[in-house]
Design a protein around this motif. Structure first.
Motif, mmCIF file in Angstrom:
data_model
loop_
_atom_site.group_PDB
_atom_site.id
_atom_site.type_symbol
_atom_site.label_atom_id
_atom_site.label_comp_id
_atom_site.label_asym_id
_atom_site.label_seq_id
_atom_site.Cartn_x
_atom_site.Cartn_y
_atom_site.Cartn_z
ATOM 1 N N VAL A 48 4.688 27.323 -1.069
ATOM 2 C CA VAL A 48 5.774 26.369 -1.322
ATOM 3 C C VAL A 48 5.603 25.133 -0.446
ATOM 4 C CG1 VAL A 48 8.250 25.978 -1.046
ATOM 5 C CG2 VAL A 48 7.431 28.057 -2.140
ATOM 6 N N CYS A 49 5.329 25.354 0.844
ATOM 7 C CA CYS A 49 5.123 24.234 1.756
ATOM 8 C C CYS A 49 3.990 23.337 1.269
ATOM 9 C CB CYS A 49 4.761 24.745 3.152
ATOM 10 S SG CYS A 49 6.199 25.252 4.085
ATOM 11 N N LEU A 50 2.953 24.002 0.765
ATOM 12 C CA LEU A 50 1.763 23.262 0.367
ATOM 13 C C LEU A 50 2.033 22.376 -0.838
ATOM 14 C CD1 LEU A 50 -0.880 23.680 1.862
ATOM 15 C CD2 LEU A 50 -1.690 25.027 -0.064
ATOM 16 N N VAL A 51 2.790 22.881 -1.822
ATOM 17 C CA VAL A 51 2.929 22.154 -3.086
ATOM 18 C C VAL A 51 4.199 21.336 -3.207
ATOM 19 C CG1 VAL A 51 1.590 22.867 -5.038
ATOM 20 C CG2 VAL A 51 3.023 24.528 -3.933
ATOM 21 N N ALA A 52 5.218 21.632 -2.409
ATOM 22 C CA ALA A 52 6.525 21.028 -2.665
ATOM 23 C C ALA A 52 6.464 19.507 -2.673
ATOM 24 C CB ALA A 52 7.525 21.518 -1.625
ATOM 25 N N LEU A 53 6.002 18.937 -1.578
ATOM 26 C CA LEU A 53 6.014 17.474 -1.477
ATOM 27 C C LEU A 53 5.052 16.813 -2.458
ATOM 28 C CD1 LEU A 53 7.298 15.136 -0.035
ATOM 29 C CD2 LEU A 53 5.537 15.293 1.712
ATOM 30 N N PRO A 54 3.813 17.320 -2.579
ATOM 31 C CA PRO A 54 2.930 16.719 -3.584
ATOM 32 C C PRO A 54 3.539 16.744 -4.979
ATOM 33 C CG PRO A 54 1.672 18.141 -2.156
ATOM 34 C CD PRO A 54 3.103 18.316 -1.771
ATOM 35 N N LEU A 57 6.026 14.072 -5.264
ATOM 36 C CA LEU A 57 5.403 12.745 -5.342
ATOM 37 C C LEU A 57 4.826 12.493 -6.727
ATOM 38 C CD1 LEU A 57 3.678 12.451 -1.870
ATOM 39 C CD2 LEU A 57 5.692 11.255 -2.709
ATOM 40 N N TRP A 257 -8.293 4.294 -11.115
ATOM 41 C CA TRP A 257 -7.472 5.210 -10.319
ATOM 42 C C TRP A 257 -8.161 6.556 -10.158
ATOM 43 C CZ3 TRP A 257 -3.494 4.694 -7.197
ATOM 44 C CH2 TRP A 257 -2.719 3.537 -7.295
ATOM 45 N N ILE A 260 -10.481 6.283 -7.382
ATOM 46 C CA ILE A 260 -9.795 6.338 -6.087
ATOM 47 C C ILE A 260 -9.447 7.782 -5.756
ATOM 48 C CG2 ILE A 260 -7.697 5.642 -4.867
ATOM 49 C CD1 ILE A 260 -7.771 3.033 -6.395
ATOM 50 N N LEU A 261 -8.972 8.498 -6.774
ATOM 51 C CA LEU A 261 -8.627 9.913 -6.592
ATOM 52 C C LEU A 261 -9.858 10.707 -6.158
ATOM 53 C CD1 LEU A 261 -6.118 11.705 -7.058
ATOM 54 C CD2 LEU A 261 -7.087 12.287 -9.269
ATOM 55 N N GLY A 264 -10.667 10.101 -2.669
ATOM 56 C CA GLY A 264 -9.730 10.830 -1.831
ATOM 57 C C GLY A 264 -10.103 12.298 -1.719
ATOM 58 N N ALA B 95 5.338 21.395 8.335
ATOM 59 C CA ALA B 95 4.709 22.304 7.377
ATOM 60 C C ALA B 95 4.812 21.729 5.962
ATOM 61 C CB ALA B 95 5.369 23.671 7.443
ATOM 62 N N LEU B 96 5.955 21.101 5.678
ATOM 63 C CA LEU B 96 6.154 20.563 4.338
ATOM 64 C C LEU B 96 5.245 19.380 4.056
ATOM 65 C CD1 LEU B 96 9.961 20.572 3.532
ATOM 66 C CD2 LEU B 96 8.116 21.569 2.210
ATOM 67 N N SER B 99 0.300 19.126 3.884
ATOM 68 C CA SER B 99 -0.689 19.038 2.801
ATOM 69 C C SER B 99 -0.803 17.608 2.299
ATOM 70 C CB SER B 99 -0.303 19.978 1.659
ATOM 71 O OG SER B 99 0.950 19.617 1.130
ATOM 72 N N THR B 100 0.338 16.906 2.195
ATOM 73 C CA THR B 100 0.301 15.529 1.724
ATOM 74 C C THR B 100 -0.440 14.628 2.711
ATOM 75 O OG1 THR B 100 2.456 15.960 0.775
ATOM 76 C CG2 THR B 100 1.737 13.685 0.816
ATOM 77 N N PHE B 103 -4.023 15.224 2.593
ATOM 78 C CA PHE B 103 -4.683 14.680 1.406
ATOM 79 C C PHE B 103 -4.820 13.159 1.492
ATOM 80 C CE2 PHE B 103 -4.520 12.798 -2.845
ATOM 81 C CZ PHE B 103 -5.717 13.292 -3.321
ATOM 82 N N PRO B 106 -7.535 11.286 4.572
ATOM 83 C CA PRO B 106 -8.978 11.030 4.470
ATOM 84 C C PRO B 106 -9.375 10.091 3.344
ATOM 85 C CG PRO B 106 -8.479 13.356 4.068
ATOM 86 C CD PRO B 106 -7.201 12.627 4.102
ATOM 87 N N ILE B 107 -8.430 9.679 2.501
ATOM 88 C CA ILE B 107 -8.802 8.716 1.461
ATOM 89 C C ILE B 107 -9.321 7.479 2.174
ATOM 90 C CG2 ILE B 107 -7.987 7.211 -0.373
ATOM 91 C CD1 ILE B 107 -5.985 9.245 -1.136
ATOM 92 N N PRO B 108 -10.572 7.163 1.988
ATOM 93 C CA PRO B 108 -11.093 5.992 2.683
ATOM 94 C C PRO B 108 -10.381 4.751 2.185
ATOM 95 C CG PRO B 108 -12.724 6.881 1.164
ATOM 96 C CD PRO B 108 -11.564 7.808 1.138
ATOM 97 N N ALA B 111 -11.402 2.676 -0.679
ATOM 98 C CA ALA B 111 -11.160 3.086 -2.064
ATOM 99 C C ALA B 111 -10.084 2.215 -2.684
ATOM 100 C CB ALA B 111 -10.739 4.555 -2.108
#
Lengths: 293, 262
Positions: A48-54, A57, A257, A260-261, A264, B95-96, B99-100, B103, B106-108, B111
C-alpha cells in the motif's frame, strides 16, 4: 579525549537505531518469530505504501491531461511507450546507450579510485594537485562535449570519453578526501601491527575510505546519465538522447513523454542496483553507527 | 610550524601544480603532439580569455548564467528543505512518499530538455526548469538522510520531556540535519551550475553555454577553450562560496572544529 568519533560509543543503541532508520520499508522481515499473520499484514502495508501515492499522482495526471497539447494522458503515453521501446529501438538505441554509460562509468571508477588513493595518501602530492583537480571538477562536464567532439570525432569513443571525463572527478576527489580523513588511531594501529602493502590497502585504506568512495560513485552515476543523454543530443543518429530529441522536433508528444519515462526508469534501475551495491559494500559502516558522524 | 607557514607551503605546492598544468598545455601543442587547431597552447587560450573578458557581451552572458543558477538554486533549496522536513517529521509520510521520491529522483534532469524546449524555448524558463528539477532532489535526499539520522535516544528523550513538535524540529531535528542540508546545498549548487550551462548549451538559452555553442559552431577553437576555462573558474567560485557558507553555518560542528589545516 578524541574528538573524532562521538557516536561510536553506544553500539547496542545505534544498532537498534539502524533498524529504525531503515525501518520504513524493511521492518516487517526483521522479526523471525513474528508469525505468518504479522508478516502478511506487513507485506500488505508495504505494498500500500509503495503504490498509494503513485496511484494518486497517475489519477491526477489522468484528470488534468487533455487540457494541454503538451500533456497527453497516461493511456496515450503508455501505448506510445510499448510501441516505441518494445521494438528494434531497444536493441538499436537503448542498449548501446546503456553500454556506453556503463563502460565510461567503470573506466572512471577505476581511474578515480586508482589515482585517488596515492594522491590522498601523500600530503605533498595532494597539495600540488588539489587546485588542478578542483578546477577540472568545477568545469561543468557538458561543456566538454563540443571539445571532445573536436578531438575524438562523434563516434562511440567520443561518447565514452565524455562520460569518463565527467564521472572521474567526483570519484577521484571523494577518494582523495576519504583517504585523507582515515582514522589516525587505526593508521597507528596498522603500523603497530605491521600491516602494510596490499592488506593495508584492502582492509584499511579502501575500507576506511569506502563511504566517501561510494558517495563519489553515487554522484558520478547521475552525472554519467546526464552525459550519456547529452552526448547523444549533440551529434548522433542513434541512442536514447537522440531519439527523444527527434520526437520533440517532430512534435510526437506522447512518444517524447515515453522517452522521458524510459530515462526515468533507467535512472531508477541503475540507482536501485547502486543501492544494492552500496548496502553490500558499506554493511559494516551502517551497522557501526559511524554513519552519523 | 605555524599555521601561516603551512598554508603558504600549501599555496606554493598548489601554484606549482597549476604551473605544471599550464606548461604541459603549452608544450603539447608546441611540440606538435596534438594539432594546434584542436588544442591551442595555454598562452593563446589565456590571451583569448583576457580578450573576451574585455567585451561586455561575455559579462552579460555570465550574468545570465548566474541569474539562472541562483534563482533555480534558491527555489529548489527552499522547496526541498520544507518538503524534506515535513516528510521526515510526520510519521508514516516517509514510507508513503519513498517510492515516489525514489522514482522521480533518478530521472536525469536532461530528460526534461525536450519538454523545456517545447514549453519555454530558448529562454530563462528552460534553464530554471532544468536547474530546479536537478537541485531539488539533491537537497531533498540530504534533508531526508539528515532527519533520519536523529539519534533515537535523543528523540525519545525530547518526546518524554514533552517538547512540542515545533521545538523538536528546531532544537533536535534541524541541528542534526544541518550538516546534511549543507552537503545537499553544496551538491545542489554544483549540479545547478552544470544544468544551467547545459540548458544554454543544448537548448540555447542565453548565457555562457550558448556562447560556447556559438564559438564551437563557428570554429573558434581558442574561444571554446577560453570559455571552458571561464566556466571552470566560475564553478570554482561557486564551490568556494558554498564551502565558505558551510563552514560558517557549521562552525559549531565537531567535524568542522577538529579540521586542522595541514
Amino acid at each position: 579525549m578524541s574528538a573524532t568519533g562521538p557516536p561510536g560509543d553506544a553500539r547496542p543503541a545505534t544498532a537498534a537505531g539502524d533498524v529504525r532508520v531503515r525501518g520504513a520499508g524493511a521492518a516487517g522481515d526483521a522479526r523471525p518469530g513474528g508469525g505468518v499473520r504479522v508478516r502478511v499484514l506487513g507485506a500488505v502495508r508495504r505494498v500500500v505504501c509503495l503504490v498509494a501515492l503513485p496511484a494518486l499522482l497517475v489519477l491526477l495526471w489522468w484528470a488534468v491531461s487533455g487540457s494541454s497539447f503538451y500533456l497527453p494522458g497516461p493511456a496515450a503515453v503508455g501505448r506510445a511507450f510499448a510501441e516505441t521501446w518494445f521494438s528494434a529501438r531497444l536493441l538499436d538505441d537503448v542498449l548501446p546507450s546503456v553500454g556506453r554509460l556503463l563502460a565510461g562509468y567503470a573506466l572512471a571508477a577505476l581511474l578515480g579510485v586508482g589515482l585517488g588513493v596515492p594522491i590522498g595518501s601523500s600530503p605533498r602530492l595532494r597539495a600540488t594537485l588539489e587546485p588542478v583537480l578542483e578546477f577540472f571538477r568545477a568545469v561543468p562536464p557538458p561543456v566538454l562535449v563540443p571539445l571532445i567532439m573536436l578531438l575524438a570525432g562523434i563516434d562511440t569513443p567520443m561518447k565514452v570519453l565524455v562520460i569518463v571525463s565527467g564521472c572521474v572527478w567526483p570519484i577521484l576527489l571523494n577518494t582523495v578526501e576519504g583517504v585523507r580523513a582515515l582514522d589516525e588511531v587505526l593508521a597507528d594501529t596498522c603500523r603497530m601491527y605491521g600491516i602494510s602493502g596490499m592488506s593495508r590497502l584492502r582492509w584499511f585504506v579502501l575500507r576506511g575510505a569506502s563511504p566517501q568512495i561510494m558517495t563519489g560513485l553515487r554522484q558520478a552515476l547521475s552525472i554519467g546519465i546526464i552525459l550519456m543523454v547529452i552526448s547523444e543530443m549533440f551529434a548522433s543518429s542513434s541512442g536514447l538522447g537522440f531519439t527523444i530529441v527527434l520526437f520533440q522536433r517532430q512534435f510526437q508528444i506522447a512518444e517524447m513523454w515515453s522517452g522521458i519515462l524510459l530515462l526515468g526508469l533507467l535512472g531508477l534501475g541503475l540507482s536501485l542496483l547502486f543501492r544494492r551495491l552500496e548496502r553490500w559494500v558499506l554493511a559494516w559502516y551502517h551497522g557501526s553507527g559511524a554513519a552519523r558522524a | 610550524m605555524t599555521r601561516a607557514d603551512g598554508s603558504w607551503s600549501r599555496l606554493g605546492h598548489g601554484a606549482a601544480g597549476l604551473g605544471g598544468l599550464l606548461l604541459l598545455m603549452e608544450a603539447v601543442p608546441r611540440l606538435g603532439l596534438v594539432d594546434e587547431r584542436f588544442l591551442p597552447p595555454a598562452s593563446r587560450i589565456l590571451a583569448t580569455l583576457a580578450g573576451e573578458l574585455a567585451t561586455p557581451g561575455l559579462w552579460i552572458a555570465l550574468g545570465q548564467t548566474m541569474r539562472g543558477w541562483a534563482a533555480g538554486l534558491a527555489l529548489a533549496f527552499g522547496a526541498a528543505v520544507v518538503t524534506g522536513v515535513v516528510i521526515g517529521v510526520v510519521p508514516g509520510l516517509r514510507a508513503l512518499t519513498s517510492s515516489t521520491v525514489e522514482f522521480l529522483r533518478p530521472i536525469p534532469s536532461v530528460a526534461l530538455v525536450p519538454l523545456a524546449t517545447l514549453l519555454f524555448g530558448p529562454s530563462l524558463g528552460s534553464t530554471l526548469m532544468l536547474v530546479v528539477y536537478a537541485a531539488f532532489w539533491q537537497v531533498l535526499i540530504q534533508v531526508l538522510y539528515g532527519v533520519a539520522a536523529v539519534d533515537p535516544v535523543a528523540s525519545d528523550t525530547a518526546r518524554s520531556y514533552g517538547l512540542s513538535a515545533w521545538s523538536r524540529i528546531r532544537r533536535l531535528v534541524w541541528p542534526t540535519a544541518l550538516p546534511y542540508v549543507m552537503t545537499g546545498l553544496r551538491l545542489a549548487a554544483a549540479v545547478a551550475f552544470i544544468l544551467a550551462v547545459t540548458a544554454e548549451l543544448v537548448i540555447g538559452s542565453p548565457g555562457l553555454g550558448a556562447q560556447i555553442q556559438v564559438a564551437q559552431s563557428s570554429g573558434a577553437v581558442p574561444t571554446v577553450y577560453a570559455l571552458i576555462v571561464l566556466a571552470g573558474l566560475v564553478g570554482i567560485a561557486v564551490n568556494a562560496a558554498v564551502r565558505l557558507l558551510e563552514r560558517r553555518v557549521l562552525a559549531w560542528h565537531p567535524a568542522v572544529r577538529s579540521e586542522v589545516p595541514a
